[in-house]
Design an enzyme around this catalytic site. Structure first.
Site, short mmCIF file in Angstrom:
data_model
loop_
_atom_site.label_atom_id
_atom_site.label_comp_id
_atom_site.label_asym_id
_atom_site.label_seq_id
_atom_site.Cartn_x
_atom_site.Cartn_y
_atom_site.Cartn_z
N HIS A 1 0.85 -1.20 0.00
CA HIS A 1 0.00 0.00 0.00
C HIS A 1 0.87 1.24 0.00
CE1 HIS A 1 0.76 -1.23 4.15
NE2 HIS A 1 0.79 0.06 4.44
N HIS B 1 0.87 5.31 1.08
CA HIS B 1 0.20 6.37 1.85
C HIS B 1 0.25 7.68 1.07
CE1 HIS B 1 0.28 4.25 5.86
NE2 HIS B 1 1.24 3.58 5.24
P1 5GP Z 1 1.92 0.63 7.28
O1 5GP Z 1 2.36 0.93 8.68
O2 5GP Z 1 1.87 -0.85 7.01
O3 5GP Z 1 2.67 1.40 6.24
O4 5GP Z 1 0.45 1.20 7.19
C1 5GP Z 1 -0.69 0.46 7.44
C2 5GP Z 1 -1.81 1.46 7.59
O5 5GP Z 1 -3.03 0.78 7.46
C3 5GP Z 1 -1.82 2.15 8.95
O6 5GP Z 1 -1.67 3.55 8.78
C4 5GP Z 1 -3.17 1.78 9.55
O7 5GP Z 1 -3.79 2.86 10.20
C5 5GP Z 1 -3.96 1.35 8.33
N1 5GP Z 1 -4.94 0.32 8.62
C6 5GP Z 1 -4.74 -0.83 9.31
N2 5GP Z 1 -5.87 -1.58 9.33
C7 5GP Z 1 -6.79 -0.87 8.63
C8 5GP Z 1 -8.16 -1.12 8.30
O8 5GP Z 1 -8.76 -2.14 8.66
N3 5GP Z 1 -8.80 -0.18 7.56
C9 5GP Z 1 -8.17 0.96 7.14
N4 5GP Z 1 -8.88 1.83 6.42
N5 5GP Z 1 -6.88 1.23 7.44
C10 5GP Z 1 -6.20 0.32 8.17
#
Ligand code: 5GP
Ligand code: ZN
Length: 143
Positions: free
Chosen positions: A101, A103
Site C-alpha cells: 500500500h 500512503h
Molecule cells: P503501514 O504501517 O503498514 O505502512 O500502514 C498500514 C496502515 O493501514 C496504517 O496507517 C493503519 O492505520 C492502516 N490500517 C490498518 N488496518 C486498517 C483497516 O482495517 N482499515 C483501514 N482503512 N486502514 C487500516
C-alpha cells in the site's frame, strides 16, 4: 497467493468496510483508519502482493498512476500545500499491514508532521560509494 487473513484483500473484496475514494479495476484507494492528517489515504493494488519487492512489474504503471491521481484529488479536496507519498516494505521498515500500500498524506505549512526524509552526513568515501553503486547495479542486472 492471497493470505486468508489479509485485511486489505478483505477490503478490496468488499468483505470489510472502508471509506473508499477510488474503485478501479486494478487499484483501490480508501481512507486510513488511523489518519495522521484529515484525508490520509491508502492506495492499494487489488491483487495481493506483500510488498513492493514482490509486486509484478506490470502493476507499477497502474499503481503509480493511481497514486498520482489520488494525490491530486486529496490535495484539492483538503486544500493542501503539499503531499507526502510514503511506502513501507517489511516490519523493519515500519510496515504493519502485509499487503502493499502507498500512503498519500496531505500537508499544510506548519502542520507539525515529521514526515520529511531525514538527511545524513555527506558521503565522502568515494571508494565505498563506488563499491556500493557497483553492488546495486550488479544486483539489478541479475534480477
Ligand atoms: P503501514 O504501517 O503498514 O505502512 O500502514 C498500514 C496502515 O493501514 C496504517 O496507517 C493503519 O492505520 C492502516 N490500517 C490498518 N488496518 C486498517 C483497516 O482495517 N482499515 C483501514 N482503512 N486502514 C487500516
Ligand atoms: Zn492482501
Amino acid at each position: 497467493m492471497e493470505p486468508l487473513d489479509c485485511v486489505f484483500c478483505a477490503i478490496a473484496r468488499g468483505d470489510l468496510p472502508s471509506y473508499r475514494v477510488l474503485d478501479g479495476d486494478d487499484v483501490i484507494a480508501f481512507l486510513d483508519i488511523h489518519p495522521v492528517a484529515p484525508g490520509h489515504t491508502l492506495v492499494v493494488p487489488r491483487r495481493h502482493a506483500a510488498t513492493l519487492l514482490e509486486m509484478p512489474e506490470a502493476m507499477a504503471g497502474p499503481l503509480f498512476a493511481a497514486v498520482a491521481r489520488v494525490a491530486r484529488a486529496v490535495a484539492r479536496a483538503q486544500g493542501a500545500d503539499g503531499v507526502n507519498v510514503l511506502q513501507a516494505n517489511g516490519p523493519a521498515a515500519g510496515q504493519t499491514v502485509g499487503h502493499l500500500h502507498v500512503h498519500v498524506v496531505p500537508r499544510r505549512h506548519g502542520d507539525g508532521l515529521r514526515l520529511h526524509i531525514p538527511s545524513g552526513p555527506e558521503a565522502t568515501d568515494r571508494t565505498a560509494m563506488a563499491a556500493q553503486a557497483e553492488r546495486i547495479a550488479a544486483a539489478l542486472a541479475a534480477l
